[in-house]
Scaffold this motif. Structure first.
Motif, PDB file in Angstrom:
ATOM      1  N   THR A 435       0.825  -1.206   0.000  1.00  0.00           N
ATOM      2  CA  THR A 435       0.000   0.000   0.000  1.00  0.00           C
ATOM      3  C   THR A 435       0.861   1.258   0.000  1.00  0.00           C
ATOM      4  OG1 THR A 435      -1.684  -1.229   1.233  1.00  0.00           O
ATOM      5  CG2 THR A 435      -1.877   1.164   1.178  1.00  0.00           C
ATOM      6  N   LEU A 455      -8.008  -3.619   1.717  1.00  0.00           N
ATOM      7  CA  LEU A 455      -7.525  -2.483   2.502  1.00  0.00           C
ATOM      8  C   LEU A 455      -8.343  -2.300   3.774  1.00  0.00           C
ATOM      9  CD1 LEU A 455      -6.862   0.081  -0.369  1.00  0.00           C
ATOM     10  CD2 LEU A 455      -5.212  -1.389   0.796  1.00  0.00           C
ATOM     11  N   LEU A 471      -3.580   5.446   2.756  1.00  0.00           N
ATOM     12  CA  LEU A 471      -4.996   5.137   2.544  1.00  0.00           C
ATOM     13  C   LEU A 471      -5.872   6.379   2.519  1.00  0.00           C
ATOM     14  CD1 LEU A 471      -5.465   1.996   4.833  1.00  0.00           C
ATOM     15  CD2 LEU A 471      -5.217   2.078   2.351  1.00  0.00           C
ATOM     16  N   TYR A 498     -11.363   2.801   7.979  1.00  0.00           N
ATOM     17  CA  TYR A 498     -10.307   3.818   8.026  1.00  0.00           C
ATOM     18  C   TYR A 498     -10.574   4.822   9.157  1.00  0.00           C
ATOM     19  CZ  TYR A 498      -7.473   7.824   6.662  1.00  0.00           C
ATOM     20  OH  TYR A 498      -6.597   8.875   6.666  1.00  0.00           O
TER      21      TYR A 498
END
Length: 889
Positions: A435, A455, A471, A498
């Motif tokens: 990532t 993710l 991210l 997230y």
């Protein structure tokens, strides 16, 4: 043999816009071809000169090729050596040399190109050679940074401080400079003509192609000056507010953009010769026969729709050694693309430069994506995979192709890499490294559903160690681009996980606030209309998933900490005026389950959101707390959820009464239809009474209006209202004022008085109130307030005239608020003049309730065509109207 043929047989040609692969084995052949003449002639002419080369400055232990390259570097480093006889102290860097050398890319007359050697001064020839060398330096400097194979100049590193600084200025050395200098040295030994010098000049920008992916500059994430919330999540408070794209990330070269070519008609010519002979034939303007084919770019090869002749069999991308554009050539044979194969070369000719460049970039794309896919999926060593993935990301970011299929292929490769071996113990670390490397690609391209799921899993399993800076761009991209989370559940899951990972840090609350601020942007209004509803939808979905199966008897626990950040997001969103309306629209009606409303910590935060809504002066904001439809009990409105008699919101009673009273006051003081609103709220009369006993002014005024407008039907109901008003000191004062108004109203509405009345120009709202309190005006049917100073405030007195049929408000400051009040109470009105008043569609649409209206003057108002069409449909008895000087005219 003439000079031209001698030129092409003695040196390799760089006259085309050649994208050279520095790893090719053919460089050795070129070196051997130039070595004999260059070693003898150039060393004799330049290296032996005291002005050009100081023998003491040459590092010891170099072979003949290395000494030659070192000498040529010094020769080009000091431009005064050849161009003038003055000695130069010090060795200028190549960067300084480029500033002094012009850029040659102009058209030269063929007659000038055919001049003899004696007609052109020697100094100009040498100057043009050096200028073309500077051109090549500029063009291929980026390519020289990423060469993997050691070259001759790589061994010329010196421990001397001065030479180290020069190498530093050269941005990584003179990797591809040695081969170019050998050719230029051969040219400098001859008396080259202007036409031959132009053959070394770079091509025009339209034919220029970017370097191969192995030669692209690819800075690391640590070197990028990006807005990925900094190197750690705590840094987001410092770096937020910049643009979403990284400032140090590779960008496409300037120039046109292309779509990925799939099919087209091109002319094809094939040569079964070595590369040097082909260059000679091209320059001699001699070609073999051409064939016209309709070519189709498939995933692994190029095929012709009519497989015959030169393209009888498919042309595989893996067999291509080099692909580049040919820019300087016979005008009759231009716009060509050259593909070098193991046993020859293939020329593709297009109709124009744009089509040629489109096919060039498309072939380069197909060729390199196949190479990246095969390499990344078959390599076992993780450090090699990460390095090659970085090269692929740089290639994707710098390609001028702008196509959906181009963005899909690298993301599929990344998805395959990050999805494999999910059950291994080191998968989280591997996914984190991938990532971080692919962060520029994720910032510019929409992630697929499977990639979003991977993710999101990384954020769930390692919330405090997840690569949050990398991210952040894809998360914001989901928020700003998504139009339907029902079709993209993995994208919503990524945003949710997230935000949970952000809140898991020590400074989680400040990170969440900063995340909302970055998503909104530093402007007054957010430039992305989808960001606010998407963010609110993610927060509400997270709360609903957590509290859906909770029992009615709520018990606070530590597990609630992970969802409180989503309530904080709703609270932070209300800090922005443009997002406040969006939050109110999403929260109407109540979208949360009873378990979430029963949680005290969630309810207290929701109370702050409701306070922010009712304190806003815009109707679109504070009207969101009112019931959308009075007959529908579920889902409830916020007035029902916060009702003191049976609250769904777990807030202390005193705060709940204050909140409910504030919501009621905001609705009564806005321009809504107060009479209709109170009629719809008649079933919640106990709530009015409870809040009135707390001496809240809004509840006291509402009970008085219910008595005054006879909203509360039934004697028992009226007695309850009177008892509630007399239960407190404030209520008694409000009730006594109501009684005085009722007496004046009865006297005012008594039969008698004039039928027509026109007030003078200097009349104000206070004058209207004083006039109507003096005597009975029950017979008043026609009232003219034209050209007076009255405003919407006088509507409170005008609605007390039940017999009014004609009302003239020409050139007054009467606005939408008063017009809505009139439309609600003066239902018998037949003629209304609103010429040159500040009324707009909001107030004019309320006139649809005046079913008896026959004449209407809206001249010079803010009437729109849509509002007028709606008004005509709802007023069937409207006979005359004036809409001049409006948008509907």
């Amino acid at each position: 043999m003439n000079f031209l043929s001698h030129w092409f047989f003695k040196m390799p040609s760089f006259s085309q816009d050649k994208k050279v692969d520095m790893n090719s084995n053919e460089n050795d052949a070129l070196n051997n071809e130039v070595k004999d003449e260059a070693n003898g002639t150039i060393q004799e002419k330049y290296i032996s000169s005291d002005k050009t080369l100081d023998s003491d400055s040459t590092p010891p232990g170099l072979n003949a090729d290395q000494r030659l390259a070192f000498a040529l570097r010094d020769f080009l480093g000091s431009s005064n050596t050849v161009l003038s006889d003055e000695a130069s102290e010090g060795e200028p860097s190549p960067s300084a040399m480029e500033k002094n050398l012009p850029f040659i890319d102009e058209f030269v007359d063929p007659e000038v190109a055919m001049q003899s050697d004696e007609e052109i001064p020697q100094c100009r020839e040498t100057e043009e050679v050096l200028n073309n060398a500077a051109c090549r330096l500029r063009r291929w400097r980026a390519a020289s940074r990423k060469l993997r194979r050691p070259r001759i100049i790589n061994n010329l590193c010196s421990t001397d401080e001065k030479e180290s600084n020069i190498n530093k200025l050269c941005n990584g050395g003179h990797t591809d400079l040695a081969d170019r200098l050998r050719s230029l040295a051969a040219v400098g030994n001859m008396s080259a003509s202007a036409g031959e010098l132009l053959s070394l000049a770079p091509p025009p920008p339209a034919a220029t192609a970017p370097p191969s992916p192995g030669c692209l500059l690819s800075p690391t994430l640590a070197e990028q000056n990006s807005e990925y919330f900094g190197s750690s999540p705590e840094c987001c408070a410092d770096n937020a507010g910049q643009e979403s794209s990284a400032a140090g990330a590779p960008v496409p070269p300037p120039g046109p953009r292309y779509k990925l070519a799939t099919e087209g008609a091109l002319r094809v010519c094939c040569f079964q010769h070595t590369r040097t002979v082909v260059d000679k034939i091209l320059a001699a303007k001699f070609l073999r026969r051409w064939e016209t084919h309709v070519l189709r770019l498939e995933e692994n090869h190029i095929v012709s729709k009519t497989p015959a002749g030169l393209l009888e069999s498919p042309l595989s991308y893996s067999c291509m050694q080099e692909v580049y554009c040919i820019s300087r050539w016979d005008p009759a044979r231009k716009y060509c693309l050259r593909i070098v194969m193991p046993h020859g070369s293939l020329l593709l000719q297009a109709n124009d430069a744009y089509t040629r460049d489109q096919w060039y970039h498309s072939i380069i794309w197909r060729r390199n994506i196949i190479r990246y896919r095969n390499f990344l999926t078959k390599t076992v060593r993780k450090e090699v995979v990460l390095k090659e993935l970085k090269n692929m990301v740089d290639f994707v970011m710098t390609t001028p192709l702008q196509d959906e299929s181009v963005t899909r292929a690298p993301l599929l490769i990344l998805t395959d890499l990050i999805s494999e071996n999910k059950e291994s113990a080191d998968w989280e670390e591997w996914a984190e490294n991938l990532t971080n490397v692919a962060a520029p690609l994720l910032a510019e391209r929409c992630a697929t559903g499977e990639l979003c799921a991977s993710l999101a899993r990384l954020c769930r399993q390692r919330p405090r160690a997840a690569p949050l800076p990398a991210l952040a761009p894809p998360v914001r991209r989901v928020l700003t681009r998504n139009v339907d989370f029902a079709r993209a559940p993995n994208a919503r899951r990524l945003v949710r996980d997230y935000i949970s990972a952000l809140s898991a840090h020590n400074s989680g609350s400040s990170l969440v606030r900063r995340f909302v601020e970055v998503t909104h942007g530093n402007r007054a209004a957010c430039p992305y209309p989808r960001a606010a509803p998407n963010l609110a939808a993610v927060a509400l979905a997270a709360l609903d998933d957590f509290f859906r199966n909770s029992s009615k008897e709520h018990e606070c626990n530590d597990a609630e900490e992970e969802v409180l950040c989503f309530v904080d997001i709703l609270e932070h969103m209300c800090e922005y005026e443009d997002w406040l309306v969006v939050v109110g629209a999403v929260l109407q009606p109540v979208p949360l389950c009873s378990g979430a409303l029963n949680c005290p910590r969630v309810a207290s935060r929701l109370g702050n959101v409701l306070y922010a809504l009712v304190r806003d002066s815009r109707c679109a904001a504070h009207s969101c707390v009112a019931p959308a439809r009075a007959a529908r009990l579920y889902p409830p409105s916020w007035l029902r959820a916060a009702a003191p008699s049976d609250p769904l919101l777990a807030i202390p009673n005193k705060q709940l009464c204050q909140l409910w009273g504030d919501m009621l006051g905001a609705l009564l003081n806005c321009c809504c239809k107060r009479k209709s609103f109170l009629q719809s709220m008649s079933k919640q009369l106990p709530d009015f009474v409870i809040v009135a006993l707390c001496e809240h002014k809004a509840a006291l005024d509402a009970l008085c209006l219910m008595l005054e407008w006879e909203v509360a039907s039934g004697e028992q109901t009226q007695l309850e209202i009177i008892a509630a008003l007399q239960g407190t000191n404030s209520g008694q004062k409000s009730y006594s004022e109501l009684c005085d108004r009722q007496k004046n109203l009865q006297r005012l509405q008594a039969k008698g008085g004039p039928r027509r009345l026109a007030l003078p120009m200097h009349t104000t709202d206070a004058d209207v109130t004083a006039l109507l309190e003096q005597g009975s005006l029950g017979n008043l049917e026609c009232l003219s307030l034209a050209f007076t100073s009255v405003t919407s405030a006088c509507a409170q007195d005008l609605i007390k005239l039940p017999s009014l049929r004609y009302l003239n408000l020409w050139a007054t400051k009467f606005g939408d608020t008063g017009l809505q009040l009139i439309a609600e109470h003066l239902t018998e009105l037949q003629v209304l003049n609103l010429c040159e008043t500040p009324v707009s569609d909001k107030g004019i649409e309320a006139l649809s309730g005046l079913s008896n209206l026959r004449r209407l003057n809206l001249n010079s108002t803010k009437l729109s065509a849509e509002a007028f069409e709606v008004l005509r449909d709802r007023l069937p008895q409207l006979q005359e109207y004036d809409i001049r000087y409006t948008e509907a005219w």
